[in-house]
Design a protein around this motif. Sequence first.
Motif, mmCIF file in Angstrom:
data_model
loop_
_atom_site.group_PDB
_atom_site.id
_atom_site.type_symbol
_atom_site.label_atom_id
_atom_site.label_comp_id
_atom_site.label_asym_id
_atom_site.label_seq_id
_atom_site.Cartn_x
_atom_site.Cartn_y
_atom_site.Cartn_z
ATOM 1 N N VAL A 192 0.840 -1.200 0.000
ATOM 2 C CA VAL A 192 0.000 0.000 0.000
ATOM 3 C C VAL A 192 0.873 1.248 0.000
ATOM 4 O O VAL A 192 0.632 2.209 -0.752
ATOM 5 N N ASN A 193 1.898 1.245 0.825
ATOM 6 C CA ASN A 193 2.818 2.396 0.861
ATOM 7 C C ASN A 193 3.442 2.658 -0.500
ATOM 8 O O ASN A 193 3.567 3.810 -0.941
ATOM 9 N N GLU A 194 3.839 1.577 -1.172
ATOM 10 C CA GLU A 194 4.458 1.725 -2.490
ATOM 11 C C GLU A 194 3.477 2.346 -3.484
ATOM 12 O O GLU A 194 3.837 3.242 -4.257
ATOM 13 N N ALA A 195 2.225 1.897 -3.443
ATOM 14 C CA ALA A 195 1.222 2.428 -4.364
ATOM 15 C C ALA A 195 0.882 3.882 -4.069
ATOM 16 O O ALA A 195 0.606 4.659 -4.983
ATOM 17 N N LEU A 196 0.931 4.256 -2.806
ATOM 18 C CA LEU A 196 0.586 5.628 -2.405
ATOM 19 C C LEU A 196 1.779 6.570 -2.428
ATOM 20 O O LEU A 196 1.611 7.787 -2.289
ATOM 21 N N SER A 197 2.990 6.012 -2.568
ATOM 22 C CA SER A 197 4.230 6.799 -2.530
ATOM 23 C C SER A 197 4.392 7.535 -1.205
ATOM 24 O O SER A 197 4.916 8.651 -1.137
ATOM 25 N N GLY A 198 3.897 6.914 -0.143
ATOM 26 C CA GLY A 198 4.003 7.471 1.206
ATOM 27 C C GLY A 198 3.806 6.363 2.210
ATOM 28 O O GLY A 198 3.657 5.191 1.847
ATOM 29 N N ARG A 199 3.796 6.722 3.490
ATOM 30 C CA ARG A 199 3.571 5.719 4.539
ATOM 31 C C ARG A 199 2.199 5.950 5.169
ATOM 32 O O ARG A 199 1.906 7.052 5.661
ATOM 33 N N LEU A 200 1.384 4.912 5.142
ATOM 34 C CA LEU A 200 0.049 4.957 5.730
ATOM 35 C C LEU A 200 0.040 4.085 6.972
ATOM 36 O O LEU A 200 0.311 2.879 6.902
ATOM 37 N N LEU A 201 -0.263 4.690 8.117
ATOM 38 C CA LEU A 201 -0.322 3.974 9.393
ATOM 39 C C LEU A 201 -1.773 3.935 9.866
ATOM 40 O O LEU A 201 -2.433 4.968 9.909
ATOM 41 N N LEU A 202 -2.247 2.748 10.222
ATOM 42 C CA LEU A 202 -3.629 2.590 10.657
ATOM 43 C C LEU A 202 -3.678 2.170 12.121
ATOM 44 O O LEU A 202 -3.176 1.089 12.486
ATOM 45 N N LYS A 203 -4.265 3.006 12.972
ATOM 46 C CA LYS A 203 -4.445 2.701 14.394
ATOM 47 C C LYS A 203 -5.793 1.999 14.530
ATOM 48 O O LYS A 203 -6.859 2.613 14.363
ATOM 49 N N VAL A 204 -5.781 0.708 14.871
ATOM 50 C CA VAL A 204 -6.963 -0.146 14.745
ATOM 51 C C VAL A 204 -7.691 -0.271 16.087
ATOM 52 O O VAL A 204 -7.511 -1.245 16.831
ATOM 53 N N GLU A 205 -8.552 0.700 16.387
ATOM 54 C CA GLU A 205 -9.299 0.672 17.640
ATOM 55 C C GLU A 205 -10.504 -0.259 17.597
ATOM 56 O O GLU A 205 -11.176 -0.456 18.616
ATOM 57 N N GLY A 206 -10.771 -0.861 16.443
ATOM 58 C CA GLY A 206 -11.796 -1.894 16.390
ATOM 59 C C GLY A 206 -11.422 -3.118 17.200
ATOM 60 O O GLY A 206 -12.286 -3.945 17.528
#
Length: 346
Positions: free
Chosen positions: A40-54
């Motif tokens: 996902v990071n490669e496709a977005l050209s950035g770093r995506l961090l998901l805080k999973v409170e579920g």
Amino acid sequence: MDNQFDDLQLRAPTLEEVMQAAGRLSGVINHTPLLENRAVNEALSGRLLLKVEGLQRTGAFKFRGAYNRISQMTASEKKRGVVTYSSGNHARGVALAAKLLGTNALIVMPDDVPQAKMDATLNLGAKIETFDRNTQNNEDEVARVQRETGRIHVPPGSDGRVMAGNGTVAYEMFQQAKGIDANIDTVLVPCGSGGLTAATAVVMDSLSPKTDVFSVEPELFDDTRRSLEAGERVANPKGRKTICDAIMTPIPNELTFAINKPLLAGGLAVSDDEVRQAMLFAFERYKIVVEPGAAVGLAAVLSGKTEIKNKVVAVILTGANVDSPTFCKALAAARSMPQSIPVSKK
């Protein structure tokens, strides 16, 4: 000590008070993961961090704030019981916290809330009184219950003690990001009453003042976004609907908006279809369930509402309390739409 608590009720928590809340919650809450996907990071050209409170107890972040507030009640206050307004997630958090801490809860809940959310709240020992959100005001209904029963109000966000507990989401997330050498540029927070958004803004302003914090809402319930633009609280028109039932609030809370106004970088809004696509994306790429209202931040990233190229963007996924028919329906609808971004499954 009572004066200290009364003071905190009417203002934003400090970082120190958030850290104190983290101490109270130690051994009680789940420390939820901060997920990252290299493809996902490669496709977005950035770093995506998901805080999973579920993956939090009761399936949402709300348990943190409810427990922190109720744990500070006196024995005589606990005998009176607590009351709150909620469309589901805060109700569960309050119900479980009340049960664990030796008191009881009454929830004022809109009558159009899915039955599964009502049943989950009842199963935790709480009582429910319903009202029509299109013709009645939630704050008026809670005030009536307080007058009639003497119960203590534990609001979803507009209490410094609740916000301090909920602020532990951001505090925990910041520490986790440091552990993976991620300097967060942007934080996206689903926004209903504004309490988690305000608490997150306070924490990030203290720990990482260069980080931009944005509220994210459904397009038809973007009262915080429009209020930030107007410089004053603006209400949503009545009668509207969205699949994001957890964050269908009529107007920004007075206290939380006063905190958010100077601290937020802005507000974003996404469509229900963009939310459905985000729910599918989270399920397929991260193997997690995200309820509609919790997916708005991820939807903002995938729909290009915020910049992620060459940045680190952290998104708080606030809960996973969605029944299976609703979840499957949302995913089926999303599959019929063009994919937001092409991401390899490798």
